[in-house]
Write an enzyme that holds these catalytic residues in place. Structure first.
Site, PDB file in Angstrom:
ATOM      1  N   CYS A 104    -113.412 -16.517 -23.054  1.00  0.00           N
ATOM      2  CA  CYS A 104    -114.292 -15.345 -23.155  1.00  0.00           C
ATOM      3  C   CYS A 104    -115.319 -15.291 -22.038  1.00  0.00           C
ATOM      4  O   CYS A 104    -116.009 -14.272 -21.881  1.00  0.00           O
ATOM      5  CB  CYS A 104    -114.987 -15.342 -24.509  1.00  0.00           C
ATOM      6  SG  CYS A 104    -113.832 -15.488 -25.886  1.00  0.00           S
ATOM      7  N   HIS A 140    -124.031 -12.852 -25.715  1.00  0.00           N
ATOM      8  CA  HIS A 140    -122.618 -13.011 -26.067  1.00  0.00           C
ATOM      9  C   HIS A 140    -122.401 -12.413 -27.456  1.00  0.00           C
ATOM     10  O   HIS A 140    -121.462 -11.660 -27.667  1.00  0.00           O
ATOM     11  CB  HIS A 140    -122.230 -14.486 -26.013  1.00  0.00           C
ATOM     12  CG  HIS A 140    -120.766 -14.724 -26.176  1.00  0.00           C
ATOM     13  ND1 HIS A 140    -119.823 -14.145 -25.351  1.00  0.00           N
ATOM     14  CD2 HIS A 140    -120.069 -15.475 -27.072  1.00  0.00           C
ATOM     15  CE1 HIS A 140    -118.612 -14.526 -25.735  1.00  0.00           C
ATOM     16  NE2 HIS A 140    -118.747 -15.335 -26.775  1.00  0.00           N
ATOM     17  N   LYS A 182    -121.117  -5.927 -28.092  1.00  0.00           N
ATOM     18  CA  LYS A 182    -119.853  -6.186 -28.784  1.00  0.00           C
ATOM     19  C   LYS A 182    -119.839  -5.528 -30.160  1.00  0.00           C
ATOM     20  O   LYS A 182    -118.766  -5.347 -30.739  1.00  0.00           O
ATOM     21  CB  LYS A 182    -119.616  -7.687 -28.920  1.00  0.00           C
ATOM     22  CG  LYS A 182    -119.245  -8.395 -27.636  1.00  0.00           C
ATOM     23  CD  LYS A 182    -118.887  -9.847 -27.898  1.00  0.00           C
ATOM     24  CE  LYS A 182    -118.548 -10.583 -26.614  1.00  0.00           C
ATOM     25  NZ  LYS A 182    -119.739 -10.817 -25.771  1.00  0.00           N
ATOM     26  N   HIS A 240    -114.951  -7.503 -29.102  1.00  0.00           N
ATOM     27  CA  HIS A 240    -114.909  -8.606 -28.141  1.00  0.00           C
ATOM     28  C   HIS A 240    -113.696  -8.418 -27.254  1.00  0.00           C
ATOM     29  O   HIS A 240    -112.551  -8.630 -27.677  1.00  0.00           O
ATOM     30  CB  HIS A 240    -114.846  -9.931 -28.892  1.00  0.00           C
ATOM     31  CG  HIS A 240    -115.082 -11.126 -28.024  1.00  0.00           C
ATOM     32  ND1 HIS A 240    -115.092 -11.069 -26.654  1.00  0.00           N
ATOM     33  CD2 HIS A 240    -115.315 -12.432 -28.343  1.00  0.00           C
ATOM     34  CE1 HIS A 240    -115.319 -12.274 -26.163  1.00  0.00           C
ATOM     35  NE2 HIS A 240    -115.454 -13.118 -27.169  1.00  0.00           N
ATOM     36  N   PHE A 244    -114.160 -20.211 -25.622  1.00  0.00           N
ATOM     37  CA  PHE A 244    -113.486 -21.363 -26.214  1.00  0.00           C
ATOM     38  C   PHE A 244    -113.262 -22.412 -25.129  1.00  0.00           C
ATOM     39  O   PHE A 244    -112.921 -22.092 -23.992  1.00  0.00           O
ATOM     40  CB  PHE A 244    -112.141 -20.960 -26.800  1.00  0.00           C
ATOM     41  CG  PHE A 244    -112.224 -20.161 -28.082  1.00  0.00           C
ATOM     42  CD1 PHE A 244    -113.405 -20.032 -28.778  1.00  0.00           C
ATOM     43  CD2 PHE A 244    -111.089 -19.547 -28.594  1.00  0.00           C
ATOM     44  CE1 PHE A 244    -113.475 -19.305 -29.956  1.00  0.00           C
ATOM     45  CE2 PHE A 244    -111.137 -18.817 -29.771  1.00  0.00           C
ATOM     46  CZ  PHE A 244    -112.332 -18.699 -30.458  1.00  0.00           C
TER      47      PHE A 244
END
Length: 428
Positions: free
Chosen positions: A173, A313, A345, A350, A413
């Site tokens: 991401c 984020h 988001k 996302h 991740f």
């Protein structure tokens, strides 16, 4: 060595909120959600049956010559993620006037990213193989070059004859923020006059939705898709998957001024870090999130109190939102209560490998227009006791304020963290 200054001279967007920059930006200011039932495949048997899909995408958006049958055949051989990338890049390149006479295309590069690449192509080819197994393995000769995560960068460079640095980058991401930071560094080090940068993703297919469902990462609020992405609310239950592509042109300042280019904003810093903790969970003390923001601020040569807006984020996951809010409090101290924070988001979903570029574009537009887009879907009484709501999360309504400097966070991740900082262009 004196570093060169870097500015944004072009932007393009294919997003769940609109198929250009202006439409996407206005929808974000209006607090619109891009979520709805999945149409890319029949999701009736899936735990999650909704996503933030791109709407009304016409393949001709990706083409230079929409009536050219040969070009149409070529584009049809690309994965959807590459088609989104080509369409967004076309907008940005022509917005920046990079095709004007006199521009040395040897000095213009493409650093364009995808977190997953051609997931749909992989699904189709694997399915075809399974059905043909008795007759021996038969794959399309276009399988690999259509699927790989760097091919969008290759297609953009080939389409426009851009022979500068050219590659893709993958950090989940954080992918497109990593790409933009690389682009920023190549330009400020004098390795290119301009870089076409950003990210693209098209993951809303069975493997993508099923895989994230298996991880319990995405929301299952099928009865309320538009209200499902609710960052910093106690009732959040995971992110909403998005798709699309966003492209920005990063250009060396003197090069841009010499040709009279339109300048949106200046890129002034970038930071990178790792959580070094877990494959998917954020560090419980938000060590990587704190470090990456501090590194970006140091790289920009500014103080924390100089930042007016943080596009977080903020994915709407139970652990991630808490850690990021904690990190902002520690990095910014008392100024954390004066700056604006928002998670866009909540509207775009996302967009995975494209999300960093999407949020950098929102930061640029906030600097241009002195307004901060909202975090939607927060209701009175839906507060998480682990989050300090004295911070201004810009809930539910865009807020006007002077935005001179904006910072965008993306965390991926694998513990990948990237932050980029842009500054209002005032002509000097």
């Amino acid at each position: 060595m004196e570093l060169k200054r870097v500015v944004v001279t072009g932007m393009g967007a294919i997003t769940p909120l609109g198929n250009d920059v202006a439409t996407t930006w206005q929808a974000a200011l209006d607090g619109q959600s891009g979520a709805g039932p999945i149409t890319h495949f029949d999701a009736v048997l899936y735990k999650t049956q909704f996503a933030c899909e791109v709407k009304d995408f016409d393949l001709k958006m990706a083409m230079l010559n929409p009536d050219d049958r040969a070009e149409m055949k070529e584009v049809r051989r690309t994965d959807l993620y590459s088609q989104y990338a080509l369409a967004a890049a076309r907008q940005a390149i022509f917005d920046a006037r990079l095709m004007d006479d006199g521009i040395d295309r040897n000095e213009v590069g493409v650093i364009f990213a995808s977190g997953i690449g051609g997931l749909h192509t992989f699904e189709v080819e694997a399915g075809n193989f399974a059905r043909r197994e008795a007759d021996g393995p038969r794959f399309s000769p276009f399988f690999i070059p259509t699927m790989i995560a760097d091919i969008a960068a290759g297609h953009i460079s080939m389409r426009y004859g851009l022979r500068g640095p050219n590659f893709g980058i993958v950090s989940a991401c954080a992918t497109s923020t990593n790409a933009m930071i690389d682009a920023f560094n190549y330009v400020r080090l004098g390795k290119a006059a301009a870089i076409v940068t950003g990210g693209s993703e098209a993951p809303i297919f069975p493997c993508g939705v099923g895989g994230f469902n298996a991880m319990h990462a995405i929301s299952t609020r099928n009865d309320d898709p538009k209200g499902a992405s609710r960052p910093f609310s106690a009732s959040r239950d995971g992110f909403v998957m998005g798709e699309g592509s966003v492209c920005l042109v990063f250009e060396e300042l003197e090069h841009a001024l010499a040709r009279g280019a339109k300048i949106y904003a200046e890129v002034i810093g970038g930071g990178l870090s790792a959580d070094a903790h877990h494959i998917t969970a954020p560090h419980p003390e938000a060590l990587g999130a704190k470090l990456v923001m501090r590194r970006a601020i140091d790289d920009a040569g500014i103080q924390p109190a100089d930042v007016d807006y943080v596009n977080v984020h903020g994915t709407s996951t139970p652990l991630g939102d808490i850690g990021e809010a904690m990190a902002i409090k520690e990095v910014f101290g008392e100024h954390a209560y004066k700056l604006n924070i928002s998670s866009t988001k909540s509207m775009t979903g996302h967009m995975l490998g494209a999300t960093g570029a999407m949020e950098a574009l929102f930061c640029v537009m906030s600097c241009v227009h002195d307004i901060v887009p909202p975090t939607i879907n927060h209701a009175d009484g839906d507060d998480d006791e682990q989050i300090d709501y004295k911070m201004n999360f810009t809930f539910n309504k865009a807020q006007r304020r002077q935005v001179n400097i904006a910072l965008s966070n993306t965390f991926g991740f694998g513990g990948h963290n990237a932050s980029i900082i842009v500054k209002k262009w005032n002509g000097v």
